[in-house]
Design a protein around this motif. Sequence first.
Motif, mmCIF file in Angstrom:
data_model
loop_
_atom_site.group_PDB
_atom_site.id
_atom_site.type_symbol
_atom_site.label_atom_id
_atom_site.label_comp_id
_atom_site.label_asym_id
_atom_site.label_seq_id
_atom_site.Cartn_x
_atom_site.Cartn_y
_atom_site.Cartn_z
ATOM 1 N N THR A 28 0.849 -1.192 0.000
ATOM 2 C CA THR A 28 0.000 0.000 0.000
ATOM 3 C C THR A 28 0.881 1.237 0.000
ATOM 4 O O THR A 28 2.048 1.179 0.395
ATOM 5 N N ASP A 29 0.306 2.360 -0.409
ATOM 6 C CA ASP A 29 1.116 3.567 -0.479
ATOM 7 C C ASP A 29 1.238 4.281 0.872
ATOM 8 O O ASP A 29 2.310 4.312 1.468
ATOM 9 N N HIS A 34 -3.006 1.844 4.085
ATOM 10 C CA HIS A 34 -2.472 0.674 4.781
ATOM 11 C C HIS A 34 -3.418 0.241 5.895
ATOM 12 O O HIS A 34 -3.628 -0.959 6.129
ATOM 13 N N PRO A 57 3.932 12.047 1.153
ATOM 14 C CA PRO A 57 3.772 11.148 0.004
ATOM 15 C C PRO A 57 3.995 11.829 -1.336
ATOM 16 O O PRO A 57 4.184 11.160 -2.344
ATOM 17 N N LEU A 70 7.513 -3.801 -2.978
ATOM 18 C CA LEU A 70 6.748 -3.480 -4.175
ATOM 19 C C LEU A 70 7.002 -4.496 -5.276
ATOM 20 O O LEU A 70 6.079 -4.925 -5.979
ATOM 21 N N VAL A 76 -1.328 -4.200 -5.334
ATOM 22 C CA VAL A 76 -0.920 -2.899 -4.813
ATOM 23 C C VAL A 76 -2.142 -1.990 -4.742
ATOM 24 O O VAL A 76 -2.844 -1.805 -5.741
ATOM 25 N N TRP A 78 -3.257 1.856 -3.995
ATOM 26 C CA TRP A 78 -2.723 3.210 -3.854
ATOM 27 C C TRP A 78 -3.804 4.221 -4.181
ATOM 28 O O TRP A 78 -4.794 3.898 -4.847
ATOM 29 N N THR A 84 0.869 10.561 -5.552
ATOM 30 C CA THR A 84 2.235 10.018 -5.594
ATOM 31 C C THR A 84 2.662 9.785 -7.044
ATOM 32 O O THR A 84 2.684 8.639 -7.504
ATOM 33 N N LEU A 87 5.286 7.151 -7.721
ATOM 34 C CA LEU A 87 4.960 5.744 -7.521
ATOM 35 C C LEU A 87 4.495 5.087 -8.812
ATOM 36 O O LEU A 87 4.721 3.889 -9.021
ATOM 37 N N GLU A 88 3.861 5.847 -9.682
ATOM 38 C CA GLU A 88 3.416 5.273 -10.947
ATOM 39 C C GLU A 88 4.604 4.726 -11.742
ATOM 40 O O GLU A 88 4.542 3.641 -12.319
ATOM 41 N N LYS A 100 -3.070 -3.768 -9.745
ATOM 42 C CA LYS A 100 -2.957 -2.416 -9.203
ATOM 43 C C LYS A 100 -4.345 -1.810 -9.064
ATOM 44 O O LYS A 100 -5.102 -1.741 -10.029
ATOM 45 N N GLU A 102 -6.181 1.535 -8.130
ATOM 46 C CA GLU A 102 -6.100 2.982 -7.906
ATOM 47 C C GLU A 102 -7.424 3.426 -7.290
ATOM 48 O O GLU A 102 -8.440 3.547 -7.969
#
Length: 334
Positions: A28-29, A34, A57, A70, A76, A78, A84, A87-88, A100, A102
């Motif tokens: 998690t971001d 989280h 972040p 990661l 994931v 996020w 972020t 992070l991409e 993923k 989003e």
Amino acid sequence: MKKRQKLMATAFIATLPFSANAVPNVATDITPIHSLVSQVMAGVGRPDLLVQSGASPHNYSLSPSEAQALQEADVVFWVGEGLTPWLERSLDKLSPDSTKVELLEAMGTTTYAFREGATFDAHSDSDHDGEKEGEHDTHADLQDGEEKDDEHNESHHHEHSGTDPHAWLDPANGKVWLDVIAAALAEEDPENAAQYLENSAIGKADIDAAVSRIEITVAQLENKQFIVFHDAYQYFEKRFGILAAGAISIGDASKPSPARITEIREVVTNLDVSCVFTEPQYNPGIVKAVFGGTGVNTFGVIDPLGSGLATGANLYPDLLIEIADGLQSCLGKK
């Protein structure tokens, strides 16, 4: 005989319906996400946190252990590129085959456009539900008291459009995201689907309890005027009906321009602002420099990430309560 018993025990364990190896690796971001994922995974597994508590972040560098988490992730979760952008790129490079999710793009999520200007009035209240208006521009921070050079920071003020990514501060979104998280994990790990769904329901009940408490708190703060450090709180404000008069910095917490500082100082004088809130991730010296001599209270602290809270399932509802309590502790003094 002992050897035979050991072999039988090994064979028995191998036939058990649940295996820790079957639980997906999850990353998690930020801490609020989280927390939501930890709630859904309770009793099944634990997600990894990529952006450590206390860090911004908007601009972050993964440590080797975070990069490994990661890389090993099957799923994931996020918020999105608007929060972020770095992070991409890491997702594409380190975790190309992971699922993923989003969350800002999840169906049912309430989203708002960035507010314009240093002060918030009717012209900046251009909210929209379920719609996206473009991508967020580049991000920068004043992190750990370190100021960026003026030329770098001024480059961030030419455009500030698109969807405000701080959507976790609306508890209605938190409840939507619990279901999204549970559904994604159930698809990845059908064996534990029932547990994920049950944990999601428990998490939503915990959020409802937090909301009931917050509503009592904010009801005492009607018509109080306050300034936030950076424009991260409109989801909380609009959900609970307590609106900030303005923000020192825009939504990415980049260094405010001189014109913005002048505008904010005028607001403090004209609207009889009670409090200006700092945040633990950023340099509090900016607040003191801007508002020194105005008589406004600059000792209030609110935090959109809950940096002082223990990570885990309880952080998300505790974060919402902490913001309300922080508002009350400062606004109630005047």
